[in-house]
Design an enzyme around this catalytic site. Structure first.
Site, PDB file in Angstrom:
ATOM      1  N   THR A  76      42.646  48.457  50.470  1.00  0.00           N
ATOM      2  CA  THR A  76      41.463  47.543  51.198  1.00  0.00           C
ATOM      3  C   THR A  76      40.344  48.907  52.398  1.00  0.00           C
ATOM      4  O   THR A  76      41.277  49.917  52.740  1.00  0.00           O
ATOM      5  CB  THR A  76      41.044  47.200  51.798  1.00  0.00           C
ATOM      6  N   ASP A  77      39.067  48.903  51.960  1.00  0.00           N
ATOM      7  CA  ASP A  77      38.783  49.844  53.506  1.00  0.00           C
ATOM      8  C   ASP A  77      38.655  49.112  54.517  1.00  0.00           C
ATOM      9  O   ASP A  77      38.353  49.963  55.573  1.00  0.00           O
ATOM     10  CB  ASP A  77      37.094  50.070  53.008  1.00  0.00           C
ATOM     11  N   GLU A  78      39.212  47.835  54.793  1.00  0.00           N
ATOM     12  CA  GLU A  78      39.056  47.798  55.446  1.00  0.00           C
ATOM     13  C   GLU A  78      40.231  47.676  56.783  1.00  0.00           C
ATOM     14  O   GLU A  78      40.763  47.381  58.169  1.00  0.00           O
ATOM     15  CB  GLU A  78      39.358  45.914  55.505  1.00  0.00           C
TER      16      GLU A  78
ATOM     17  N   LYS B  97      47.441  45.010  55.332  1.00  0.00           N
ATOM     18  CA  LYS B  97      47.272  46.247  54.422  1.00  0.00           C
ATOM     19  C   LYS B  97      48.029  46.975  54.831  1.00  0.00           C
ATOM     20  O   LYS B  97      48.071  48.287  54.120  1.00  0.00           O
ATOM     21  CB  LYS B  97      45.919  45.897  54.119  1.00  0.00           C
TER      22      LYS B  97
ATOM     23  N   TYR C 283      44.429  40.419  58.132  1.00  0.00           N
ATOM     24  CA  TYR C 283      44.716  40.909  57.048  1.00  0.00           C
ATOM     25  C   TYR C 283      45.133  42.180  56.805  1.00  0.00           C
ATOM     26  O   TYR C 283      45.154  42.647  56.011  1.00  0.00           O
ATOM     27  CB  TYR C 283      44.257  40.661  56.360  1.00  0.00           C
TER      28      TYR C 283
HETATM   29  P1  NAD Z   1      42.382  36.915  45.093  1.00  0.00           P
HETATM   30  O1  NAD Z   1      43.196  36.197  46.613  1.00  0.00           O
HETATM   31  O2  NAD Z   1      41.794  36.553  44.459  1.00  0.00           O
HETATM   32  O3  NAD Z   1      44.525  36.933  44.145  1.00  0.00           O
HETATM   33  C1  NAD Z   1      45.138  37.019  44.456  1.00  0.00           C
HETATM   34  C2  NAD Z   1      46.595  36.955  44.139  1.00  0.00           C
HETATM   35  O4  NAD Z   1      47.763  37.634  43.980  1.00  0.00           O
HETATM   36  C3  NAD Z   1      46.187  35.993  43.670  1.00  0.00           C
HETATM   37  O5  NAD Z   1      46.691  35.412  42.191  1.00  0.00           O
HETATM   38  C4  NAD Z   1      47.480  35.141  44.398  1.00  0.00           C
HETATM   39  O6  NAD Z   1      48.394  34.293  43.424  1.00  0.00           O
HETATM   40  C5  NAD Z   1      48.668  36.007  43.897  1.00  0.00           C
HETATM   41  N1  NAD Z   1      49.422  35.726  44.794  1.00  0.00           N
HETATM   42  C6  NAD Z   1      49.654  36.062  46.239  1.00  0.00           C
HETATM   43  N2  NAD Z   1      50.233  35.981  46.168  1.00  0.00           N
HETATM   44  C7  NAD Z   1      51.702  36.396  46.121  1.00  0.00           C
HETATM   45  C8  NAD Z   1      52.672  36.121  45.847  1.00  0.00           C
HETATM   46  N3  NAD Z   1      53.540  35.560  47.127  1.00  0.00           N
HETATM   47  N4  NAD Z   1      53.891  36.528  44.609  1.00  0.00           N
HETATM   48  C9  NAD Z   1      53.305  37.067  43.958  1.00  0.00           C
HETATM   49  N5  NAD Z   1      51.420  36.910  43.747  1.00  0.00           N
HETATM   50  C10 NAD Z   1      50.610  36.333  45.193  1.00  0.00           C
HETATM   51  O7  NAD Z   1      42.188  38.670  45.766  1.00  0.00           O
HETATM   52  P2  NAD Z   1      41.351  39.588  45.034  1.00  0.00           P
HETATM   53  O8  NAD Z   1      40.397  39.847  45.648  1.00  0.00           O
HETATM   54  O9  NAD Z   1      41.471  39.590  43.651  1.00  0.00           O
HETATM   55  O10 NAD Z   1      42.275  41.074  46.103  1.00  0.00           O
HETATM   56  C11 NAD Z   1      43.639  41.495  45.053  1.00  0.00           C
HETATM   57  C12 NAD Z   1      43.913  42.920  45.824  1.00  0.00           C
HETATM   58  O11 NAD Z   1      42.682  44.051  45.812  1.00  0.00           O
HETATM   59  C13 NAD Z   1      44.554  42.707  46.865  1.00  0.00           C
HETATM   60  O12 NAD Z   1      45.620  43.811  46.806  1.00  0.00           O
HETATM   61  C14 NAD Z   1      43.368  42.764  48.175  1.00  0.00           C
HETATM   62  O13 NAD Z   1      44.077  43.411  49.395  1.00  0.00           O
HETATM   63  C15 NAD Z   1      42.445  43.932  47.429  1.00  0.00           C
HETATM   64  N6  NAD Z   1      41.197  44.239  47.614  1.00  0.00           N
HETATM   65  C16 NAD Z   1      40.773  43.159  47.136  1.00  0.00           C
HETATM   66  C17 NAD Z   1      39.052  43.845  47.411  1.00  0.00           C
HETATM   67  C18 NAD Z   1      38.609  42.478  47.286  1.00  0.00           C
HETATM   68  O14 NAD Z   1      37.099  42.950  47.629  1.00  0.00           O
HETATM   69  N7  NAD Z   1      38.361  41.307  47.312  1.00  0.00           N
HETATM   70  C19 NAD Z   1      38.326  44.873  48.068  1.00  0.00           C
HETATM   71  C20 NAD Z   1      39.424  45.937  48.276  1.00  0.00           C
HETATM   72  C21 NAD Z   1      41.211  45.471  48.173  1.00  0.00           C
HETATM   73  P1  TYD Z   2      34.391  38.319  53.299  1.00  0.00           P
HETATM   74  O1  TYD Z   2      33.298  37.439  51.149  1.00  0.00           O
HETATM   75  O2  TYD Z   2      34.669  36.914  53.639  1.00  0.00           O
HETATM   76  O3  TYD Z   2      34.359  39.611  52.505  1.00  0.00           O
HETATM   77  P2  TYD Z   2      35.340  41.137  53.683  1.00  0.00           P
HETATM   78  O4  TYD Z   2      35.551  39.878  54.927  1.00  0.00           O
HETATM   79  O5  TYD Z   2      36.487  41.161  53.249  1.00  0.00           O
HETATM   80  O6  TYD Z   2      33.414  41.981  54.233  1.00  0.00           O
HETATM   81  O7  TYD Z   2      32.720  38.169  53.748  1.00  0.00           O
HETATM   82  C1  TYD Z   2      31.942  39.854  53.435  1.00  0.00           C
HETATM   83  C2  TYD Z   2      30.583  39.654  55.082  1.00  0.00           C
HETATM   84  O8  TYD Z   2      29.913  39.053  54.438  1.00  0.00           O
HETATM   85  C3  TYD Z   2      32.002  39.805  56.304  1.00  0.00           C
HETATM   86  O9  TYD Z   2      30.684  39.915  56.792  1.00  0.00           O
HETATM   87  C4  TYD Z   2      31.646  38.486  56.328  1.00  0.00           C
HETATM   88  C5  TYD Z   2      30.239  37.236  55.951  1.00  0.00           C
HETATM   89  N1  TYD Z   2      29.967  35.941  55.697  1.00  0.00           N
HETATM   90  C6  TYD Z   2      29.040  35.513  55.748  1.00  0.00           C
HETATM   91  O10 TYD Z   2      28.381  35.725  56.937  1.00  0.00           O
HETATM   92  N2  TYD Z   2      29.642  34.054  55.814  1.00  0.00           N
HETATM   93  C7  TYD Z   2      30.496  33.443  54.814  1.00  0.00           C
HETATM   94  O11 TYD Z   2      30.714  32.580  54.714  1.00  0.00           O
HETATM   95  C8  TYD Z   2      31.411  34.863  54.506  1.00  0.00           C
HETATM   96  C9  TYD Z   2      32.866  33.787  53.864  1.00  0.00           C
HETATM   97  C10 TYD Z   2      31.663  35.697  54.701  1.00  0.00           C
END
Ligand code: NAD
Ligand code: TYD
Length: 336
Positions: free
Chosen positions: A124-126, A154, A150
């Site tokens: 992630t960018d975070e 990562k 989080y």
């Molecule tokens: P998500 O929370 O929707 O899905 C996570 C999945 O991992 C779920 O299906 C969960 O059951 C599984 N999981 C959790 N713990 C586990 C374990 N111990 N063993 C096996 N499976 C397990 O997450 P997402 O939003 O799809 O993100 C997927 C990946 O992408 C993550 O690594 C996240 O850090 C990364 N990522 C997400 C975003 C975003 O915007 N959502 C952006 C950049 C990177």
């Molecule tokens: P989120 O979707 O949780 O992603 P991330 O924290 O990984 O960027 O949140 C996106 C942005 O929206 C973040 O600045 C927090 C804000 N946010 C709200 O203002 N209200 C909400 O209920 C949630 C879940 C997020």
């Protein structure tokens, strides 16, 4: 590479990635290892359940026995599984360290001990911390500065992934991506939470003044970036992926309200997130130059498509919001 182990494939991005790959490469074989935590939902994959090239295994990535068994038959691991929600990590970071750090270590060891299997880590960018309004965007050389549990977990996993490359010559790549949006996103994240709340006539909780900025990428643009890296990426390298859509939360909120025909009276300003990172933005010129990748989806269109998806899949998110989604599928699969 045609035999893939996908971890976390029942989550948001992982399930979209599996759909993306099987559509484009129907002859690839995919094993999806997922523990089905609260965020894992096999309904995301219902349409491919019967596909002979797809197999689901319920299991924990921290379980070395399951993982070692599965890696024997694959030539690529794409590691998505994680605890992914910042707010949950602020409340309790235990699962984040276990899954995101220890889970990565177990997978890396299994890859190392089974003939150095090609390993792609989804990050992630975070991990780069927070930008001020005028700071230059993050890029592959930005120092790590994670600021919540989080992002710290990562970043820790990324250090391990690179350590296995340098120490053991494990053939790794890493992608750091910005905030994804699209179908099947669990309705605790900003965009699906707000869309589904409004469909239920509930207000949308904007943290603080809504000035924080994120760079939004449509999930299939992310998937195309990962595909480009596993095909053309240089071993040992990191690639930054982003949508090129830097938008303040309040602006997104207004766009959603407008598209759903609702007014600002549906906004509820709530106390800010602790340690809330102000801005994320990504410079993707390396991925563009070296892989020929760039995001294609225009944000306005992607947001429209996403709202339509949630409108057309009310059963999917209503079953999640009511907790019902767990019951049916949890009964179908047992720990191995
Ligand atoms: P998500 O929370 O929707 O899905 C996570 C999945 O991992 C779920 O299906 C969960 O059951 C599984 N999981 C959790 N713990 C586990 C374990 N111990 N063993 C096996 N499976 C397990 O997450 P997402 O939003 O799809 O993100 C997927 C990946 O992408 C993550 O690594 C996240 O850090 C990364 N990522 C997400 C975003 C975003 O915007 N959502 C952006 C950049 C990177
Ligand atoms: P989120 O979707 O949780 O992603 P991330 O924290 O990984 O960027 O949140 C996106 C942005 O929206 C973040 O600045 C927090 C804000 N946010 C709200 O203002 N209200 C909400 O209920 C949630 C879940 C997020």
């Amino acid at each position: 590479m045609t035999k893939l182990l996908i971890t976390g494939g029942a989550g948001f991005i992982g399930s979209n990635f599996i759909h993306y790959i099987l559509k484009k490469y129907p002859d690839y074989e995919i094993v999806n290892l997922d523990a089905l935590t609260y965020a894992g939902n096999l309904e995301n994959l219902k349409d491919i359940e019967e596909n002979v090239n797809y197999k689901f295994v319920k299991g924990d990535i921290c379980d070395i026995n399951i993982v070692s068994d599965l890696v024997k038959d694959v030539d690529l691991i794409v590691h998505f599984a994680a605890e992914s929600h910042v707010d949950r990590s602020i409340m309790d970071s235990g699962d984040f360290i276990r899954t995101n750090v220890e889970g990565a270590r177990v997978l890396l060891d299994a890859a190392k001990n089974n003939g150095l299997i090609r390993f792609h880590y989804i990050s992630t960018d975070e991990v780069f911390g927070a930008l001020g309004p005028d700071d230059l965007k993050f890029n592959e050389k930005t120092p790590y500065d994670p600021r919540n549990p989080y992002s710290a977990s990562k970043a820790a996993a990324e250090h391990l992934v690179r350590a296995y490359f340098h120490t053991h010559q494990l053939p790794i790549t890493i992608s750091n991506c910005t905030n994804n949006y699209g179908s099947y996103q669990f309705p605790e994240k900003l965009i699906p939470l707000f869309i589904t709340n409004l469909m239920e006539n509930k207000k949308v909780p904007v943290y603080g003044e809504g000035k924080n900025i994120r760079d939004w990428i449509y999930v299939d643009d992310h998937n195309a970036g990962v595909e480009a890296i596993i095909k053309k990426g240089k071993i040992g390298e990191t690639y930054c992926l982003g949508g090129g859509n830097e938008i303040a939360n309040i602006e997104i909120t207004r766009m959603i309200l407008e598209k759903m025909g609702m007014g600002e009276d549906m906004i509820e300003y709530v106390p800010d997130r602790k340690g809330h990172d102000f801005r994320y933005a990504m410079d993707c010129s390396k991925a563009k130059k070296e892989l020929g990748w760039e995001p294609k989806m225009n944000f306005d269109e992607g947001l429209y498509k996403t709202i339509e998806w949630y409108k057309n899949n009310k059963d999917w998110w209503r079953r999640i919001k009511s907790g019902e989604y767990k019951e049916y599928y949890q009964k179908q699969y047992h720990e191995r």
